[in-house]
Motif scaffolding. Sequence first.
Motif, short mmCIF file in Angstrom:
data_model
loop_
_atom_site.label_atom_id
_atom_site.label_comp_id
_atom_site.label_asym_id
_atom_site.label_seq_id
_atom_site.Cartn_x
_atom_site.Cartn_y
_atom_site.Cartn_z
N MET A 168 108.14 155.93 -24.43
CA MET A 168 107.20 155.31 -23.50
C MET A 168 107.89 154.39 -22.50
SD MET A 168 105.05 152.21 -25.40
CE MET A 168 104.62 153.13 -26.87
N MET A 169 108.98 153.72 -22.89
CA MET A 169 109.58 152.73 -22.01
C MET A 169 111.06 152.94 -21.75
SD MET A 169 109.61 149.33 -24.51
CE MET A 169 107.97 149.46 -25.22
N GLY A 170 111.61 154.03 -22.22
CA GLY A 170 113.05 154.26 -22.06
C GLY A 170 113.84 153.51 -23.10
N PRO A 171 115.02 153.99 -23.50
CA PRO A 171 115.79 153.34 -24.55
C PRO A 171 116.25 151.92 -24.20
CG PRO A 171 116.98 155.24 -23.65
CD PRO A 171 115.63 155.27 -23.07
N ALA A 172 116.64 151.68 -22.94
CA ALA A 172 117.18 150.36 -22.59
C ALA A 172 116.17 149.25 -22.85
CB ALA A 172 117.62 150.33 -21.13
N LYS A 173 114.90 149.52 -22.65
CA LYS A 173 113.86 148.51 -22.87
C LYS A 173 113.35 148.55 -24.32
CE LYS A 173 113.15 147.21 -18.37
NZ LYS A 173 112.47 147.53 -17.09
N ASN A 175 115.06 149.41 -27.06
CA ASN A 175 116.02 148.87 -28.02
C ASN A 175 116.10 147.36 -27.98
OD1 ASN A 175 116.89 151.32 -29.24
ND2 ASN A 175 118.03 151.80 -27.39
N GLU A 176 115.80 146.77 -26.83
CA GLU A 176 115.78 145.31 -26.74
C GLU A 176 114.73 144.77 -27.72
OE1 GLU A 176 114.42 143.49 -23.11
OE2 GLU A 176 115.99 141.97 -23.16
N LEU A 178 113.25 146.84 -30.41
CA LEU A 178 113.40 147.35 -31.77
C LEU A 178 114.69 146.89 -32.45
CD1 LEU A 178 112.18 151.06 -31.31
CD2 LEU A 178 110.88 149.11 -32.18
N LYS A 182 113.38 141.31 -29.24
CA LYS A 182 112.83 140.55 -28.11
C LYS A 182 111.31 140.51 -28.24
CE LYS A 182 111.99 140.55 -23.16
NZ LYS A 182 112.28 139.14 -22.82
#
Lengths: 270, 270, 270
Positions: A168-173, A175-176, A178, A182
């Motif tokens: 839904m939000m791309g890995p870069a966002k 993983n921050e 999960l 954050k």
Amino acid sequence: IDAGSSTNTPPSPVDKDANIIYSIKHSYAEIRLNRPKKFNAITWQMYGEIGEFLDRARRDTVKFAVITGTGDYYSSGNDLGNFAEIPPEGPEKMAKDGEKVLKKFVASFIDFDKPLIAVVNGPAVGIPVTTLGLCDIVYAKDSATFHTPFTSLGQSPEACSSYTFPLMMGPAKANEILLFGKKLSAEEACDRSLVTRVVPSGNFEEEIESMLKKYSELPPISLRTSKQIIRNTHKEKLHDINIKECALLAERWISDECISAIMKFFQRKK
Amino acid sequence: IDAGSSTNTPPSPVDKDANIIYSIKHSYAEIRLNRPKKFNAITWQMYGEIGEFLDRARRDTVKFAVITGTGDYYSSGNDLGNFAEIPPEGPEKMAKDGEKVLKKFVASFIDFDKPLIAVVNGPAVGIPVTTLGLCDIVYAKDSATFHTPFTSLGQSPEACSSYTFPLMMGPAKANEILLFGKKLSAEEACDRSLVTRVVPSGNFEEEIESMLKKYSELPPISLRTSKQIIRNTHKEKLHDINIKECALLAERWISDECISAIMKFFQRKK
Amino acid sequence: IDAGSSTNTPPSPVDKDANIIYSIKHSYAEIRLNRPKKFNAITWQMYGEIGEFLDRARRDTVKFAVITGTGDYYSSGNDLGNFAEIPPEGPEKMAKDGEKVLKKFVASFIDFDKPLIAVVNGPAVGIPVTTLGLCDIVYAKDSATFHTPFTSLGQSPEACSSYTFPLMMGPAKANEILLFGKKLSAEEACDRSLVTRVVPSGNFEEEIESMLKKYSELPPISLRTSKQIIRNTHKEKLHDINIKECALLAERWISDECISAIMKFFQRKK
């Protein structure tokens, strides 16, 4: 695609002190967490009840279901007491039991075949956040926050978030959130597509009620079959991921990292 | 899921003039591109070295790895000299060799089983941009830019970007970058979910250092197993796409379109 | 990957009153809906013609194709008249015929193997919106709107939107559109990654012309093979979903919910 035949579960008197209250409003089912003094924390038993209420909403003549919380919190997630009592057979047994409960709970979200709307009335921590990835619509009060501190607790993602959040939000966002825990504000969650819309606190209940009433007038079979065709593409994958995530969590729960983190947490609270 | 057993690679004295410097800080491995006068352009040999350093970071007792660049650039990508010398066997041999090097390089990103954080300290062109889709976190300095001019050079996407970019930002935004070579600012890259967060130039190093130090305190097995469960869903697909992309690129490298574009480029630089 | 060999279809004189006009500009094919007085509504016959023009653009020596509309609307979608005449064999026959037409139409988008650019010159309703998920680039005038009122009409998503929309914008935002019929402004559509870029009305034609002219100078085989490698990952899945969506729609078209909604609509228009 199953258009379904519905019958109403015979009504039972509403227990206002029950941990979860199921009610039918307009033409939807509301599943309301009702432990405001405990921030709507979820006990092992409540996991089972929520799953049963979702199954009930499938059978009842309702067009969709709504999940929400009573009080200032949506839900603080896993009740601390869930891990407080180690059974005689030992922690491995507790982990295995937890794995079963969690797997069944998440599966009931995956299999829910009508639209599922989360109304996030306040802060959410842990599984109440990750299950949002299995909801169809998420409305959040502007004071809501979203936190998944798995790593600091020595744990790992659940409710298929290891799959749904990066999509839904791309890995870069994702993983921050999960991996590095954050905490998101309602606005940030909306920017990242976890939340459909942020509703100001001022007239939160009225605006939600108004939207749900409007949706109540939509054709039910259309709603149901459209939800199914959207969900079916990923359903098998979601079940597979649920099984893997629960197995990993069962390992993590009895790991030194997790036991150590939870003990530190209990010591801080003394 | 492999929680891993780690041993530290015996340290070797750091060669400050090496093209890539591997070091262990706090409890993470830093892989630093170190050719600032050449905008950290990547030679064939450096592709192999980066892959080896990623493998080393898997074995060493580090919790995650960081990739970054020295100087004003993150990396300008493929070194111009990589295609300057055609081997005796001809351009097809050069293309085949390049295909092998690239496939192995990208595979090392796909297989890296701890969190991988890219710290984009400046402009990035080509494969340094596309590999970001295989990283877990991407921090970018506000002066960073992101450019993938494949089409104008007669080439095609690599590092699984043909798969990761549309998934992270939707096809309408991904194709503007991959097919039509739109250059992104750091803000635009963050809006499109390629970048986790934009960090102002003013205190870039301090803020990055502070975040990485904080992450260094997280439980390592939790970090590793969570990264794996998130990555495993797509791993087989990523390897398959890597093979296909490298095969297509090998064809493109010896195409009239590409040779013509590269010749024009060299002529402009004279 | 098929780099293709192209021959130009022999030109035929342009019929300025045709419902769809196919022309070659610079080095791209333009497929222009041309029923401005009917808001570019699409008749059963036009579905077939658009598919044929897409096939023609594959064969012609053009580098990419552009779809756009004449007048104030992009397209209001399915022509009301499509369901007005029930054939002698009955509504089930009409539904089956519609299923075939739709399946073929959507398949021509899935199979189009060059970049496909939608230039949304005004409001779009229904399948003109959902097919955007199968386009590669979407430019929208700032006055454009995007509406998919399937549920209120007793229908269900088509053109693979049940798959493409949640992937591009996450389920929480996609379902607001697909299940609950939220109408998007051009800005909202761009935020949700349905639209690549919003172009102000003031100089819309000039800016679009300028971008398309620039793209016309790119190497054609590179454009084609890159589009293919990006599309191929999902192609089989898209065809599968197209078949399922069309089958569900055929059921929905003859459902009480749909018939009742369409009758109400015709009654309002009297």
